[in-house]
Design a protein around this motif. Structure first.
Motif, short mmCIF file in Angstrom:
data_model
loop_
_atom_site.label_atom_id
_atom_site.label_comp_id
_atom_site.label_asym_id
_atom_site.label_seq_id
_atom_site.Cartn_x
_atom_site.Cartn_y
_atom_site.Cartn_z
N PRO A 107 0.82 -1.22 0.00
CA PRO A 107 0.00 0.00 0.00
C PRO A 107 0.85 1.27 0.00
O PRO A 107 2.02 1.26 0.38
N TYR A 108 0.21 2.36 -0.43
CA TYR A 108 0.80 3.68 -0.28
C TYR A 108 -0.31 4.72 -0.18
O TYR A 108 -1.49 4.40 -0.39
N SER A 109 0.06 5.95 0.15
CA SER A 109 -0.92 7.02 0.41
C SER A 109 -0.71 8.18 -0.55
O SER A 109 0.41 8.45 -1.00
N TRP A 110 -1.79 8.90 -0.82
CA TRP A 110 -1.72 10.24 -1.39
C TRP A 110 -1.64 11.23 -0.22
O TRP A 110 -2.32 11.06 0.79
N THR A 111 -0.82 12.26 -0.38
CA THR A 111 -0.64 13.22 0.70
C THR A 111 -0.60 14.65 0.17
O THR A 111 -0.53 14.88 -1.05
N VAL A 112 -0.62 15.60 1.10
CA VAL A 112 -0.38 17.01 0.81
C VAL A 112 0.71 17.50 1.76
O VAL A 112 1.00 16.88 2.78
N GLY A 113 1.32 18.63 1.43
CA GLY A 113 2.37 19.19 2.25
C GLY A 113 2.72 20.58 1.76
O GLY A 113 2.11 21.08 0.82
N PRO A 114 3.67 21.24 2.37
CA PRO A 114 4.52 20.78 3.47
C PRO A 114 3.81 20.83 4.81
O PRO A 114 2.71 21.35 4.93
N GLY A 115 4.50 20.32 5.84
CA GLY A 115 3.88 20.20 7.15
C GLY A 115 3.62 21.50 7.86
O GLY A 115 2.85 21.54 8.82
N SER A 116 4.23 22.61 7.40
CA SER A 116 4.00 23.89 8.06
C SER A 116 2.54 24.31 8.02
O SER A 116 2.07 25.06 8.88
N ALA A 117 1.79 23.80 7.02
CA ALA A 117 0.36 24.12 6.93
C ALA A 117 -0.44 23.50 8.07
O ALA A 117 -1.57 23.91 8.35
N PHE A 118 0.16 22.51 8.73
CA PHE A 118 -0.55 21.80 9.80
C PHE A 118 0.11 22.03 11.16
O PHE A 118 -0.10 21.27 12.10
N GLY A 119 0.93 23.08 11.25
CA GLY A 119 1.52 23.44 12.54
C GLY A 119 2.89 22.87 12.80
O GLY A 119 3.46 23.12 13.87
N ASP A 120 3.46 22.10 11.86
CA ASP A 120 4.83 21.64 12.06
C ASP A 120 5.76 22.85 12.06
O ASP A 120 5.56 23.81 11.32
N ASN A 121 6.80 22.78 12.89
CA ASN A 121 7.78 23.85 12.92
C ASN A 121 9.15 23.32 12.54
O ASN A 121 9.31 22.15 12.19
N GLY A 122 10.14 24.16 12.62
CA GLY A 122 11.48 23.76 12.17
C GLY A 122 12.05 22.58 12.91
O GLY A 122 12.81 21.79 12.36
N SER A 123 11.69 22.39 14.18
CA SER A 123 12.27 21.30 14.97
C SER A 123 11.69 19.95 14.61
O SER A 123 12.29 18.92 14.89
N ASN A 124 10.50 19.91 14.00
CA ASN A 124 9.93 18.61 13.63
C ASN A 124 9.64 18.54 12.12
O ASN A 124 8.77 17.80 11.68
N GLY A 125 10.41 19.32 11.36
CA GLY A 125 10.33 19.17 9.91
C GLY A 125 9.23 19.95 9.24
O GLY A 125 8.75 19.55 8.19
N GLY A 126 8.83 21.08 9.80
CA GLY A 126 7.73 21.84 9.22
C GLY A 126 7.98 22.28 7.79
O GLY A 126 7.07 22.35 6.99
N ASP A 129 9.89 18.93 2.81
CA ASP A 129 8.96 18.41 1.81
C ASP A 129 8.78 16.90 1.91
O ASP A 129 7.95 16.32 1.20
N ARG A 130 9.58 16.25 2.75
CA ARG A 130 9.40 14.80 2.88
C ARG A 130 8.24 14.43 3.80
O ARG A 130 7.78 13.30 3.80
N ASN A 131 7.77 15.36 4.61
CA ASN A 131 6.62 15.09 5.47
C ASN A 131 5.36 14.96 4.62
O ASN A 131 5.21 15.64 3.61
N GLY A 132 4.45 14.12 5.03
CA GLY A 132 3.22 13.94 4.28
C GLY A 132 2.00 13.93 5.18
O GLY A 132 2.01 13.28 6.24
N TYR A 133 0.95 14.64 4.79
CA TYR A 133 -0.31 14.67 5.53
C TYR A 133 -1.44 14.20 4.62
O TYR A 133 -1.48 14.55 3.42
N LEU A 134 -2.35 13.42 5.18
CA LEU A 134 -3.49 12.92 4.41
C LEU A 134 -4.41 14.07 4.04
O LEU A 134 -4.75 14.90 4.90
N PRO A 135 -4.83 14.16 2.80
CA PRO A 135 -5.58 15.34 2.35
C PRO A 135 -7.08 15.25 2.62
O PRO A 135 -7.67 14.17 2.60
N TYR A 136 -7.65 16.41 2.83
CA TYR A 136 -9.10 16.55 2.76
C TYR A 136 -9.47 16.61 1.28
O TYR A 136 -8.94 17.43 0.53
#
Length: 275
Positions: A107-126, A129-136
């Motif tokens: 399996p694999y997922s479709w995602t959106v990014g970067p994580g800064s749109a979801f509150g990620d900051n510099g310390s956790n990879g905000g 571009d490798r971070n992935g969030y499941l899209p609405y």
């Protein structure tokens, strides 16, 4: 310096079913098998480091993991073995073996990014571009929760087959990689030994016979790290409470890696001697 802490969670499970059948007709033996996996987890453990396990999987809320299809699930696997043995020379077996397998992709997922749109900051990879969030997935081209920019729009979700999730956040690992088919052949001929009680054999093995017959067949693909593909870039417009979708700029290709060694046919000649 950021700190990542991981904990055990609840909700994962593994249901695996296997069926097999075998028969023998004179000198011909047949064996068939099927295995089905239905595996759910919170995170599939993509890396050796806690920080990567925290950030390198498709999530809705990275601080609250939710159960989804496991990244290493092989949903369907079929196989068969056919063996024919005959003494063309008295006392010495000639054996032909054919083994075939067909298995579904991981399996694999479709995602959106970067994580800064979801509150990620510099310390956790905000900004990573490798971070992935499941899209609405919007309800359509005029969903008030979404705004499109550039050359990206509702048609992009439809083209990817994601309109079936309209009005909701799509599930993790809802997509499945390509099926892989393989067929192996072996011929083994027993031969006399040099001394009483000794016996030898010569053999020929062909791995991936399908690719020898047809260079476009027998190709193997594997879902590679971290198991997701970006459908869109996203920003959050707080004033209008809208997701702003635009064309993706990272992780554009389907995360299916071509396995060139496994996809090539191989021939092996050998000698075995038992004493």
């Amino acid at each position: 310096m950021g700190t990542s802490t991981t904990f055990n969670g609840d909700g994962g499970r593994s249901n695996i079913y296997a069926l097999g059948a075998a028969t023998k007709i004179d000198n011909l033996s047949l064996r068939f098998g099927y295995a089905h996996q239905n595996v759910k987890d919170l995170s599939s453990g993509t890396s050796a480091q806690a920080a990567s396990n925290f950030s390198r999987y498709a999530a809705v809320d990275r601080n609250t993991s939710t159960v989804g299809t496991a990244g290493y699930e092989i949903k369907h696997r079929f196989n068969f073995t056919l063996v024919y043995s005959q003494e063309f020379f008295a006392g010495y077996d000639s054996t032909f073996t054919l083994y075939g397998e067909r298995r579904s992709g991981r399996p694999y997922s479709w995602t959106v990014g970067p994580g800064s749109a979801f509150g990620d900051n510099g310390s956790n990879g905000g900004g990573d571009d490798r971070n992935g969030y499941l899209p609405y997935i919007p309800t359509g081209p005029n969903d008030p929760n979404v705004r499109y920019t550039g050359n990206f729009g509702w048609d992009n979700f439809v083209a990817a087959g994601l309109d079936k999730y309209a009005g909701q956040i799509m599930p993790r690992n809802s997509e499945t990689g390509r099926y892989t088919n393989s067929l192996d052949f072996k011929f083994e001929q027993q031969i006399p030994g040099f001394m009483e009680g000794h016996k030898g054999s010569v053999y020929l093995e062909i791995k991936n016979l399908l690719n020898l017959i047809d260079s476009s067949a027998g190709r193997a693909w594997e879902t590679e790290f971290p198991g997701y593909q970006r459908i869109a870039n996203v920003a959050y417009d707080a004033a209008n409470n809208q997701y702003v979708y635009s064309a993706p700029t990272a992780r554009l290709s389907e995360p299916q890696q071509f396995r060139n060694v496994e996809s090539a046919w191989r021939l092996k000649l050998g000698v075995s001697y038992k004493f």
